[in-house]
Structures are given as structure tokens and as C-alpha cells.
Design an enzyme around this catalytic site. Structure first.
Site, PDB file in Angstrom:
ATOM      1  N   ARG A  65       0.804  -1.225   0.000  1.00 22.26           N
ATOM      2  CA  ARG A  65       0.000   0.000   0.000  1.00 22.26           C
ATOM      3  C   ARG A  65       0.837   1.277   0.000  1.00 22.26           C
ATOM      4  NH1 ARG A  65      -3.179  -3.278   3.324  1.00 22.26           N
ATOM      5  NH2 ARG A  65      -1.406  -4.620   3.238  1.00 22.26           N
ATOM      6  N   THR A  66       1.929   1.304   0.731  1.00 23.98           N
ATOM      7  CA  THR A  66       2.653   2.574   0.825  1.00 23.98           C
ATOM      8  C   THR A  66       3.223   2.971  -0.533  1.00 23.98           C
ATOM      9  OG1 THR A  66       3.183   2.045   3.108  1.00 23.98           O
ATOM     10  CG2 THR A  66       4.454   3.794   2.091  1.00 23.98           C
ATOM     11  N   LYS A 115      25.171  -5.440  -7.785  1.00 18.05           N
ATOM     12  CA  LYS A 115      26.590  -5.545  -8.169  1.00 18.05           C
ATOM     13  C   LYS A 115      27.467  -4.930  -7.095  1.00 18.05           C
ATOM     14  CE  LYS A 115      25.612  -4.961 -13.126  1.00 18.05           C
ATOM     15  NZ  LYS A 115      25.742  -3.961 -14.210  1.00 18.05           N
ATOM     16  N   ARG A 175      12.006   3.680   1.565  1.00 19.55           N
ATOM     17  CA  ARG A 175      11.757   2.688   2.624  1.00 19.55           C
ATOM     18  C   ARG A 175      12.984   1.804   2.738  1.00 19.55           C
ATOM     19  NH1 ARG A 175       6.514  -1.009   3.619  1.00 19.55           N
ATOM     20  NH2 ARG A 175       5.839   0.999   4.434  1.00 19.55           N
ATOM     21  N   HIS A 206       7.451   6.081  10.471  1.00 18.75           N
ATOM     22  CA  HIS A 206       6.667   5.943   9.236  1.00 18.75           C
ATOM     23  C   HIS A 206       5.668   7.112   9.262  1.00 18.75           C
ATOM     24  CE1 HIS A 206       4.602   4.317   5.911  1.00 18.75           C
ATOM     25  NE2 HIS A 206       4.220   3.151   6.372  1.00 18.75           N
TER      26      HIS A 206
END
Ligand code: NCD
Length: 312
Positions: free
Chosen positions: A54-55, A82, A104, A132
Site C-alpha cells: 500500500r505505501t 553488483k 523505505r 513511518h
């Protein structure tokens, strides 16, 4: 305001200002064409080092409704694999022209660190157990509209139940609810409470049944098994018996009380009853409000000098 990293950065007045702006964004979302030109030409890049449903989609939808360009950086298929450092990744994308990063990360403090490596705005979309902030804003907006509380949360009692220890949602929500004047009760077994909980602006209980009757809001947290060391809970079944929302517990809430959850839910653990059958459940309102709140945040950070129509 250049970045949004933590609810700590916001005063009660700042939160109220963002929630007032969210009212406009809700109205835009209800139009036949839910889009305004406010952020035309701005580039918003999502950088999710942790899974999200959802975020991520909510920020993406919000940016598009404001006519920003959006770019989803896919960590799993990038040069991060890499061995490219986070700093080099950020400096590389910044060099292409970015106005905001939505980040995030599983480690607390990463969004703060990014601000040293880019000229773009940084929005914290969840960092470790830490913060958050847009979740807290959308939760405040959902309570404000659900209980008709435009002037703050004085006199409201909110219980935040469950895995507080591992929860960035709890840390952000408790701060925001308390700033707006609510009385907050954390309800959890001792092993799922944070250390130094005595420094938080909360009361603590280990007995959900004893507080249900006095609640205006019951906020359930997800039991975060991916962040838990073994041994914090005897079993999920015992957790559910003591702290899960059953039909009987829902029946003990006052009639006006809201039931909330940030998602994703563990059905049968913290959510035993089907929330679709609870008149007080506003869980899908939280999701819908998330888009409008994130529009408000993006507009505040990137829209300086323009109105919602994109006029200077
Ligand atoms: C939360 C998160 O990722 O912090 N989910 C969300 O953003 N809606 C809560 C959780 O994962 O429990």
C-alpha cells in the site's frame, strides 16, 4: 519544510495544517478526473528496499494525481546487486534530476542519511523500527474524519495494541496522537513493549479486555514475525487468545469506536473477526486517506510558490 523524516519534525500546528490540506486532496480524488497540474515537471522517485503493497502504490498514485513524473526504482534488478553503495545509487539518480525521493529501508536512519547525499527532498516511507510519518498522518486524518474531530484529539482515548516493540507505525502514531491531545494506552505483553516505554507519552496495560469499554479508537498492530527473535511469544495462538480482536471483544467496544490496522493484517492472529463485518472498521478508509495525505505531503514539500492548478 524540505524533508519529512519523522513526526518529531512536526508540531501539532504543522500536523493540523497538513490534515487541512488533505481535505482539498480528498475533494480532488472525488472528481471525475482526479488530477491537478500542481506538480507538473517534478520528478518523484520511489526507492523501496523493503516489500510494500500500500505505501508504494499510494505514493505513486498521489504523485500522479498531482501530475508529477514518477519513477519506481527496482532495487532487486539494479546495480545494488553488483555491490553499488547506497550513496553512489543516490548520487547517480540525483544527477538525472530528481525532486523527491520516497524511501523505505529496513535500517533506521537511512532516510536521514540520504539527505546528506542529495539536493532532493526526502520522504521517509518507513525505516526499520523507527518512523513511518505518512502512516501516522493518514491515521490522524482517519480519526479526525471518522470521529469528527477537526479541532484535535483532546478527550479521546486510543489503544495501540500488539507488537509495539518492532513497530515504526506505533512510534509514529503515538507521537502524533499525543501531540494532537489524545490519551494513548499501549496494550501488549511485556516482551513486545519497547525498552524505556516510561519515556513515551503513554499509559501501559497488559489486559486488553479491561480497557475495551473506554476506547474511542482500537488500533491493532501487525505481529511482525520477520523482525522478531524467537521466544518473545509463547505461541501465536496464545497471543491471539489474549490480544486478538474477536467478535466478543469487538462487541465490548463502545458503539462509536473505530477499529484500525495499518495493514498488512495477519488474519487469525491479531485480527480474528472478519473486519468487513465490523461497523467500526475504518481500515479501508485508512488506505483511501493515505493517497490524499501523501498528496498533501508532496505538495507541501515540492509545490512552493504554486497553487493546486500549477499557477505561480
Ligand atoms: C506497515 C509498515 O510497513 O510499516 N505497513 C504499512 O506501511 N501500511 C506496518 C507493518 O508492516 O506492520
Amino acid at each position: 519544510m524540505k524533508h519529512l523524516l519523522s513526526i518529531d519534525d512536526l508540531s501539532a500546528a504543522d500536523i493540523t495544517d497538513l490534515l487541512d490540506l488533505t481535505d482539498h486532496m480528498v475533494e480532488i480524488g472525488q472528481r471525475p478526473i482526479p488530477k491537478v497540474p500542481a506538480l507538473r515537471g517534478k520528478n518523484v522517485v520511489s526507492l523501496f528496499f523493503e516489500d510494500s503493497t500500500r505505501t508504494r502504490t499510494s505514493f505513486d498514485t498521489a504523485a500522479k494525481r498531482l501530475s508529477a513524473d514518477t519513477l519506481n526504482f527496482a532495487v532487486s534488478s539494479s546495480s545494488v546487486n553488483k555491490g553499488e553503495s547506497l550513496r553512489d545509487t543516490i548520487e547517480t539518480i540525483t544527477a538525472m534530476g530528481v525532486d523527491a525521493f520516497v524511501v523505505r529501508h529496513r535500517s533506521s536512519g537511512v532516510p536521514q542519511m540520504l539527505t546528506a547525499w542529495t539536493t532532493a527532498s526526502v520522504i521517509n516511507a518507513g525505516d526499520g523500527w523507527h518512523q513511518h510519518p505518512t502512516q501516522a498522518l493518514l491515521d490522524c486524518y482517519t480519526i479526525r474524519t471518522g470521529l469528527n474531530r477537526r479541532d484535535g484529539f483532546d478527550g479521546l482515548t486510543v489503544a495501540v495494541v500488539g507488537d509495539v516493540k518492532h513497530s515504526r507505525v506505533a512510534r509514529s502514531d503515538v507521537d502524533a496522537f499525543a501531540k494532537l491531545g489524545a490519551r494513548v494506552i499501549l496494550v501488549a505483553p511485556p516482551t513486545l513493549l519497547p525498552t524505556h516505554v516510561e519515556t513515551w507519552p503513554v499509559e501501559v496495560s497488559h489486559d486488553l479486555d479491561s480497557v475495551l469499554g473506554e476506547l474511542d479508537v482500537l488500533y491493532l498492530l501487525r505481529v511482525q514475525r520477520e523482525r522478531m527473535d524467537d521466544g518473545l511469544l509463547p505461541s501465536l495462538r496464545e497471543y491471539s487468545t489474549c490480544y486478538g480482536l474477536t467478535a466478543a471483544r469487538a462487541g465490548a467496544l463502545p458503539g462509536h469506536a473505530l477499529v484500525m490496522h495499518p495493514g498488512p493484517m495477519n488474519r487469525g492472529v491479531e485480527m480474528v473477526v472478519d473486519p468487513g463485518e465490523l461497523p467500526g472498521s475504518v481500515i479501508l478508509h485508512q488506505v483511501a486517506n493515505g493517497v490524499a495525505v501523501r498528496m498533501a505531503v508532496l505538495f507541501r514539500l515540492l509545490g512552493a510558490g504554486t497553487d493546486l492548478k500549477g499557477h505561480a
